[in-house]
Structure formats: C-alpha cells, structure tokens
Design a protein around this motif. Structure first.
Motif, PDB file in Angstrom:
ATOM      1  N   PHE A   1       3.506  54.995   4.362  1.00  0.00           N
ATOM      2  CA  PHE A   1       3.632  55.433   2.972  1.00  0.00           C
ATOM      3  C   PHE A   1       3.891  54.215   2.096  1.00  0.00           C
ATOM      4  CE2 PHE A   1       5.435  59.078   5.432  1.00  0.00           C
ATOM      5  CZ  PHE A   1       4.362  59.934   5.247  1.00  0.00           C
ATOM      6  N   GLN A   2       3.233  54.134   0.980  1.00  0.00           N
ATOM      7  CA  GLN A   2       3.446  53.034   0.035  1.00  0.00           C
ATOM      8  C   GLN A   2       3.614  53.598  -1.370  1.00  0.00           C
ATOM      9  OE1 GLN A   2      -0.053  50.764   2.055  1.00  0.00           O
ATOM     10  NE2 GLN A   2       1.019  49.284   0.775  1.00  0.00           N
ATOM     11  N   THR A   3       4.388  54.678  -1.460  1.00  0.00           N
ATOM     12  CA  THR A   3       4.599  55.374  -2.724  1.00  0.00           C
ATOM     13  C   THR A   3       6.049  55.240  -3.141  1.00  0.00           C
ATOM     14  OG1 THR A   3       2.890  56.987  -2.171  1.00  0.00           O
ATOM     15  CG2 THR A   3       4.426  57.578  -3.930  1.00  0.00           C
ATOM     16  N   GLU A   4       6.265  54.852  -4.383  1.00  0.00           N
ATOM     17  CA  GLU A   4       7.620  54.827  -4.924  1.00  0.00           C
ATOM     18  C   GLU A   4       7.932  56.181  -5.548  1.00  0.00           C
ATOM     19  OE1 GLU A   4      10.424  52.355  -8.119  1.00  0.00           O
ATOM     20  OE2 GLU A   4       8.402  51.642  -7.640  1.00  0.00           O
ATOM     21  N   TYR A   5       9.093  56.714  -5.230  1.00  0.00           N
ATOM     22  CA  TYR A   5       9.533  58.002  -5.761  1.00  0.00           C
ATOM     23  C   TYR A   5      10.749  57.798  -6.657  1.00  0.00           C
ATOM     24  CZ  TYR A   5       6.648  59.941  -1.991  1.00  0.00           C
ATOM     25  OH  TYR A   5       5.605  60.255  -1.160  1.00  0.00           O
TER      26      TYR A   5
END
Length: 400
Positions: free
Chosen positions: A189-193
């Motif tokens: 995963f390379q998503t910032e939340y």
C-alpha cells in the motif's frame, strides 16, 4: 573459538503484493529477490556456501525449489519455519554460520505465497501450537475470532486499562506508517490516510481498525552475509553493513505467569532479546537512529517501543504524542511503512526489514532516507516476532 564479524553485503526484495493480484509463484519471487541480492553484492551464486530459506505456507523442500532458480551447486540448504519471525530466523542461522567461522558467504532468503484474509490454522487434526497462549489469554480477555487481531488487540486493551493509553494513540501509529509507505516503491500500500480515515475504518477487534492491521501478502526478500575476510577479498567494504548484535529469544515461563496479555504476545521476549543485543553491541537505544519493528498491528508497535527500551512501560503513548518515532523525532520507526502498509509475507518480512535498514545505513533509501542513519556511527535496529514463539532482534552499523 573467537566469533567472526558478520556483514550484510547484498540485499534484495520484490514488491509486496496482495495475494492473487499478480501472476507469479514462489520460485519467481525467490529468483527476483535472490538475483537482486547477488547483483547488489556483485557476486555469483556459486560463491554462496550455505543457504537458509524461510517460508510458513508451503510443502517440504520448497526452499530448495526456490533457490534452484539461482543455481544448483550442492551447497547445504535448510528450510525454516518460525511463524511471523521466519525471515529473521533464516537470517539468524545464516549469520550464525558466519559468526562461528564455518562459512565466509551465506544467503538468507524468504518468501510467502498467501491466501487472502486473516491468518488461520491449516491443520485441524493435531494440537494447535498457539493453544496454550490462546487459553491463557481467554482467561484475561473474552475469546474472539480471528485469533491474531484478538491477541494483539487484547494486549492493546490491557495497555489502555493499565496506563490510560487511548484509541487515538494506536490510530496515530497506523497513520504514521501509512504516511511513511508513500515513499516506498516496494510497499503493498502506498496511500496516505487521514487520522479520521484510520479511526473510522472497519473495527476488526477494538482498539484495532482495519487500517491498523497488517495485510496478508505475497513477496520475497534476500540477504547475502559475509565474513570480514570475504569483504576484504572482494572489495565490498564501501557497501558492507556490520551486524553488531543479534539475539533470538523464545517464550519464557513469564509469558504464562505474568497474567498479562502483553506478555502472551511476546513483550518480554522482545525485551530480553533487545537487552542481549544492546549488551553485545555496546549501545543503548539513544544510539539508534532508525528502527524497523514488527507492527503486525498498531498495538504491537506501541508495546514494542517499551520492550525495546525507547521508553518506560506505560509511556509508549507519550512517544506517539511527541512525534518521537517519525521524521524529525528521536527515532524513525518503520520508514518502510512497516508491516501495516508495506505488507507481511511471513517468510520475507524479516529480510525486507534488513534490506530497508541496509539501504538506510548506506544512505540509498531515497525519499525515505533518515539522514542521521547514514552519518558516521549511525545505528539501525531490527525487531521481528512470531508467536508461539520467537523474537529476533538485530543491530547494524555501516562497516568501519
């Protein structure tokens, strides 16, 4: 017999992938990671004298089949399974062979091809190796499924009850690790939340929400280790990273006599392994710049801060509030994104941690680089745990 120094001279890994999302099998993964490690070291496979291969889900001698993608030279190859610490156990054995003066060049390789969903027992006709742990924990916290988030979530609940730790502390750890992963091309995963997205994702077992839990993953990692004589002979000093301390600890009586959920998920194993490594290396936590630790769940990252001696028991939440474990803080913990975001193919996890720390100490971690790690004297710390149980802690420094 005097022990020999151990150096990491080559590392490699695949991108970690969601199970079933890529058309590959474990030999493909092993070939990619192993070839990258050999190329990084600048050596051919026929210079490797012993191999240890870690995986949890697979048939006997899958290790040989995987390594045969690199060559068939007749060297000893062992298959290793130590639950989630399998990769670091392979690394421990490969290092032990160098340290003991038996070989000059060894390979630790790990891979996993996993099924989607939570980890479950594969056999129902024999004793579950986690049954004693689960029965002891059920006396402290009502049993729930799936077992892994139940166990680590229960440890988190206990920490909240004893020390006043909050739901937000755990969520902030998930937020940090997902944010770190944005700069890691190997991460699943390379998503910032946002913190709110972390908190509002599905509750798996309170205090753990989905975005605070590591996923199942496919992938592989590999590490080439060498003696000082091998490093000198092949001119590898500029890239070599010395392993200045390493310890493996399994469950002690206190795991079951402490009446503690935290002990049942390995906090005291981790504490003892860290103590041994600090003593071997002649360092303290204050000497460490960067850490890759086993954040299978956010709760485990927080209690591991305390087990590694970054703070006193009960003060893990303070480190979170003070941003002490991210860029600009006292340490950068899990710059890779950790298991929560990078992924967790069990046999590869410990070798991916070693790869990340090697890049950090060499100063080649690109946008993830922890600047002081690459400065002279920079120290990195690795922590990998498998319940049932084994903890491996290792410390590294750029070769002098």
């Amino acid at each position: 017999m005097a022990s020999s120094k151990v150096y990491v001279v080559g590392v490699g890994m695949t991108k970690f992938e969601k199970p079933g999302s890529k058309d590959w099998d474990y030999p493909d993964m092993a070939r990619e990671a192993g070839t990258k490690a050999l190329d990084d070291a600048g050596i051919a496979y026929d210079q490797v004298q012993q191999v240890h291969v870690g995986y949890v889900y697979g048939d006997s001698t899958s290790g040989q089949r995987a390594v045969y993608e690199l060559g068939r030279t007749g060297v000893p190859i062992t298959n290793v399974n130590n639950n989630c610490s399998t990769g670091s156990t392979a690394l421990y054995l490969a290092a032990q062979a160098i340290r003991g003066g038996l070989y000059d060049c060894t390979l630790a390789l790990g891979f996993e091809k996993m099924q989607p969903g939570s980890l479950m027992s594969q056999f129902d006709d024999r004793t579950n190796p986690m049954m004693d742990h689960l029965m002891a924990l059920a006396e402290l916290q009502e049993f729930a499924m799936p077992p892994a988030p139940y166990m680590f979530g229960a440890a988190g609940r206990e920490h909240m009850e004893r020390y006043g730790t909050t739901l937000e502390h755990f969520a902030k750890i998930g937020y940090k690790n997902h944010k770190h992963s944005v700069n890691n091309p190997y991460a699943q995963f390379q998503t910032e939340y946002t913190l709110e997205e972390i908190q509002n994702s599905a509750v798996i077992y309170s205090p753990l929400t989905k975005l605070q839990c590591s996923p199942t993953s496919d992938g592989s990692g590999a590490v080439i280790l060498a003696s000082e004589a091998f490093v000198d002979k092949h001119g590898l000093g500029d890239q070599a990273v010395e392993m200045i301390g390493q310890a493996m600890v399994t469950d002690m009586e206190s795991t079951f006599t402490d009446n503690s959920a935290q002990s049942l998920v390995g906090k005291e194993m981790s504490r003892e392994a860290a103590r041994q490594v600090y003593e071997q290396a002649g360092i303290t936590p204050d000497d460490v710049s960067v850490i890759e630790l086993h954040d299978c769940f956010s709760a485990n990252e927080l209690i591991t801060y305390e087990a590694l001696g970054l703070c006193a028991d009960g003060e893990g939440g303070k480190l979170v509030d003070n941003d002490d474990t991210t860029y600009g803080g006292r340490w950068v913990v899990n710059p890779s994104g950790g298991l929560i975001s990078k992924g967790h193919p069990l046999g590869a996890t410990g070798l991916a941690q070693c790869s990340e720390l090697t890049w950090q100490l060499r100063g080649t971690a690109d946008a993830r680089q922890v600047e002081r790690a690459a400065q002279p004297g920079g120290v990195a710390l690795q922590h990998n745990i498998g319940l049932g149980g084994a903890v491996v802690v290792s410390a590294y420094r750029k070769a002098q």
